[in-house]
Design a protein around this motif. Sequence first.
Motif, PDB file in Angstrom:
ATOM      1  N   ARG A 137      29.825 -26.045 -47.068  1.00 19.10           N
ATOM      2  CA  ARG A 137      30.002 -24.637 -47.441  1.00 19.10           C
ATOM      3  C   ARG A 137      28.665 -23.901 -47.485  1.00 19.10           C
ATOM      4  O   ARG A 137      28.563 -22.748 -47.034  1.00 19.10           O
ATOM      5  CB  ARG A 137      30.698 -24.544 -48.795  1.00 19.10           C
ATOM      6  N   VAL A 138      27.641 -24.548 -47.998  1.00 20.81           N
ATOM      7  CA  VAL A 138      26.321 -23.914 -48.055  1.00 20.81           C
ATOM      8  C   VAL A 138      25.825 -23.607 -46.647  1.00 20.81           C
ATOM      9  O   VAL A 138      25.332 -22.502 -46.361  1.00 20.81           O
ATOM     10  CB  VAL A 138      25.326 -24.828 -48.799  1.00 20.81           C
ATOM     11  N   ARG A 139      25.959 -24.572 -45.755  1.00 25.46           N
ATOM     12  CA  ARG A 139      25.493 -24.359 -44.383  1.00 25.46           C
ATOM     13  C   ARG A 139      26.292 -23.265 -43.679  1.00 25.46           C
ATOM     14  O   ARG A 139      25.738 -22.468 -42.915  1.00 25.46           O
ATOM     15  CB  ARG A 139      25.563 -25.672 -43.605  1.00 25.46           C
ATOM     16  N   LEU A 140      27.594 -23.205 -43.935  1.00 29.89           N
ATOM     17  CA  LEU A 140      28.410 -22.165 -43.313  1.00 29.89           C
ATOM     18  C   LEU A 140      28.048 -20.782 -43.854  1.00 29.89           C
ATOM     19  O   LEU A 140      28.056 -19.800 -43.103  1.00 29.89           O
ATOM     20  CB  LEU A 140      29.895 -22.452 -43.551  1.00 29.89           C
ATOM     21  N   CYS A 141      27.761 -20.685 -45.140  1.00 30.36           N
ATOM     22  CA  CYS A 141      27.348 -19.389 -45.703  1.00 30.36           C
ATOM     23  C   CYS A 141      26.100 -18.875 -45.004  1.00 30.36           C
ATOM     24  O   CYS A 141      26.014 -17.697 -44.629  1.00 30.36           O
ATOM     25  CB  CYS A 141      27.101 -19.520 -47.204  1.00 30.36           C
ATOM     26  N   HIS A 142      25.109 -19.752 -44.821  1.00 24.29           N
ATOM     27  CA  HIS A 142      23.873 -19.353 -44.141  1.00 24.29           C
ATOM     28  C   HIS A 142      24.167 -18.931 -42.705  1.00 24.29           C
ATOM     29  O   HIS A 142      23.644 -17.921 -42.221  1.00 24.29           O
ATOM     30  CB  HIS A 142      22.867 -20.498 -44.168  1.00 24.29           C
ATOM     31  N   ALA A 143      25.016 -19.707 -42.008  1.00 22.21           N
ATOM     32  CA  ALA A 143      25.307 -19.409 -40.602  1.00 22.21           C
ATOM     33  C   ALA A 143      26.070 -18.104 -40.456  1.00 22.21           C
ATOM     34  O   ALA A 143      25.786 -17.295 -39.560  1.00 22.21           O
ATOM     35  CB  ALA A 143      26.102 -20.560 -39.990  1.00 22.21           C
ATOM     36  N   LEU A 144      27.047 -17.871 -41.332  1.00 25.84           N
ATOM     37  CA  LEU A 144      27.826 -16.632 -41.255  1.00 25.84           C
ATOM     38  C   LEU A 144      26.975 -15.419 -41.601  1.00 25.84           C
ATOM     39  O   LEU A 144      27.110 -14.352 -40.985  1.00 25.84           O
ATOM     40  CB  LEU A 144      29.039 -16.718 -42.184  1.00 25.84           C
ATOM     41  N   LEU A 145      26.095 -15.565 -42.575  1.00 27.31           N
ATOM     42  CA  LEU A 145      25.242 -14.436 -42.956  1.00 27.31           C
ATOM     43  C   LEU A 145      24.316 -14.050 -41.803  1.00 27.31           C
ATOM     44  O   LEU A 145      24.000 -12.868 -41.610  1.00 27.31           O
ATOM     45  CB  LEU A 145      24.434 -14.793 -44.199  1.00 27.31           C
ATOM     46  N   ALA A 146      23.908 -15.052 -41.011  1.00 30.47           N
ATOM     47  CA  ALA A 146      23.076 -14.750 -39.848  1.00 30.47           C
ATOM     48  C   ALA A 146      23.894 -14.183 -38.694  1.00 30.47           C
ATOM     49  O   ALA A 146      23.363 -13.460 -37.846  1.00 30.47           O
ATOM     50  CB  ALA A 146      22.361 -16.022 -39.389  1.00 30.47           C
ATOM     51  N   ALA A 147      25.196 -14.483 -38.659  1.00 31.33           N
ATOM     52  CA  ALA A 147      26.026 -14.088 -37.515  1.00 31.33           C
ATOM     53  C   ALA A 147      26.660 -12.706 -37.663  1.00 31.33           C
ATOM     54  O   ALA A 147      26.875 -12.019 -36.661  1.00 31.33           O
ATOM     55  CB  ALA A 147      27.134 -15.129 -37.304  1.00 31.33           C
ATOM     56  N   VAL A 148      26.965 -12.275 -38.890  1.00 32.05           N
ATOM     57  CA  VAL A 148      27.652 -10.994 -39.055  1.00 32.05           C
ATOM     58  C   VAL A 148      26.665  -9.838 -38.987  1.00 32.05           C
ATOM     59  O   VAL A 148      25.516  -9.963 -39.445  1.00 32.05           O
ATOM     60  CB  VAL A 148      28.421 -10.922 -40.401  1.00 32.05           C
TER      61      VAL A 148
END
Length: 684
Positions: free
Chosen positions: A405-416
């Motif tokens: 979940r932590v890694r996905l939060c970082h990835a989504l924040l960079a993608a949106v």
Amino acid sequence: MWRRLASAVAGLLVLFIGSLAFNAASEQSRWPGPLDLVRTHPWVVLLLLIPLALIGLWQAPRRDRARGRPAPATYRLPPRNTNFTGRDATLRELRQRLTSVNDIAMQVVHGLGGVGKTQLAVEYAYRYRSKYRFVAFVDAEHPDLVASQFASLARELGLTEVSAEQVIPWVYGTLLDRRPWLIIFDNGERPGTLAHALPSGDLVRNGHVIVTTRVSGWSSKAGVIDLDVFTRQESVELLIRRVPGMTTVVADRIAEQLGDLPLALEQAAGYMDYNHTAPQEYLALLRSRLEDMIARGELADRPAVVVATLWQLSVRRLETEQPQAVRLLELCALLAPEPIPLELFTSSPDTLIEAAADPLAWDMTVGALAGLGLARRADSSLVLHRLVQAAIRAAMPHEVHTDARVRLCHALLAAVPHDIHGDPDARPRWQELLAHVLAVTKDDPPAECAAETAVLLRLASAFLLQIGDRAVALPLCERALAIDESLAGRDAEVGFDLITLAQIHRELDAPEKARPLAERALCLHESCLPADSPAIATDLATLARILRLLGDHGAALPLAERALQIDQAAYGPDDPYVSFDLVALAGVHLDLGDHATAVPLISRALRIREASYAPDHLYIGYALLLKAQALHELNDPTAVDLARRGAQILHTQLGRTHPKTDEAFALVNRFLNRDSRQGHGDTG
């Protein structure tokens, strides 16, 4: 039917012959009624009746043979599922393919675990068993055990003392005398693992083979039917038939939660039957405890099978053969059951998954999930069934779940896109990622990604506000504010949450709630940001709009003017953010009745937006409607056309039933009605 026809023909023959005898004896020249045809054309009638009699006599023994034919012998064929639902078209297609002279006699039924492949094959065997003389069912999940099942099958066929190497060809040779035959290989693996057990050459034409499998790669060996989940109508039909008191509405919602997976629906029905759970209560449990519920509920014919463990064997196999695919599966399990852009993994600045760095390794990693039927792969996305995701989540250790979940939060924040209002491409990208953002942020965040979660929630709420989903945006922004207020050193972020929340309340027609939020945001930003910060301009313009709604136009005017000055200095005169300030300032002048001053401000804002956004962007629609209002007050006849264009944009982007679309069309109608009344007055 043929028996009745033969009897009738025989009766007519007797009548015909008797009539001839009577005529000869009585020397009558006239027969009454329908016998006139026999009298006038006796030999024609006789020639017509003889073939019908022969057909009747020929059919009778065939019927007797059919009645006397024994039911086909079977080997390990499971009992028929009395609750089998739907699939009629697929069964017909399977039969047509197997019997087509232009097609091979082996067919593969491929699909996700739990989709009903085995049930379809078994139902086919029962539905068409009168067409076969022998039917066998072979468990092919473990290829090493297939030969032993053929040895048992050989004994059933009367073959004894056959070597292990010869047992399979001898079985097929014996079946030549029992053709046509049917063999079902259930839950097969890759084609190579069953090559020793499948018939070849002339043996294929003497019978039919059905292979059910979750694994791709069979198209070179046989025709493949991809079996999908139930249609919603089939899901509802099964639940209503199985569960007393089930309504169509609740069945539809349960089917949605279970993704129309046949096994899950049967399991749900079994749970409700055993526990006497009301359908509405079961639906509530699904919504709140999905990961737990997929482990509960039994099937009468397969008590050991539940959705929670359905894919364990595939995951264990991946852990051995493609461990990176398991990591990808765990990440995808925390996202939404919607298409997942593969770019999310390959373009992430942080390494979400190691395999993404190597194109070949990445292709094989993604392909492993698709090959084992755990996901569907498109050109640029991956889709997992919601219950596959639930089963994977339920099996994930807490530390693995948190790390993913932590890694996905970082990835989504960079993608949106963060600049939701100024970036012309923000909307399509957010539409692609919104469901995944909401899935990852739905629970209380781990400390390691609390700040990122708050930003994602606020950005999601701002996007939802932009597309008009105000009620959905509100709780997201409230959660963002609560998280940021619980963290130290987040004054600026709290201010961003507050101003977004104020904008939502303004759109919800609650300016009295919006005003203190906007004033607090402005105060926070003025205390921690430079005086010429664009964030302060946003606060000023938002507060000006709120004060307009509250009727305080005098206080609103200097705020809107100051916001315009800050953004023009920061971005230049033609930036999209300047257009928002121009619209805010024009709105104040409209409220003050100064339409002549408002029109050039709106016209300038419209030109900026037309140069920055697509022709049907919502912001252009809003600007057109505002300009139409100003021009209509100045009795400019072009106002109606502008209002129509704006209303059509809102209709396209928001839908006809959206409140803003209704307001836009109401504005058009008001303009038309007023012009019509003025026209009648001139004529009179």
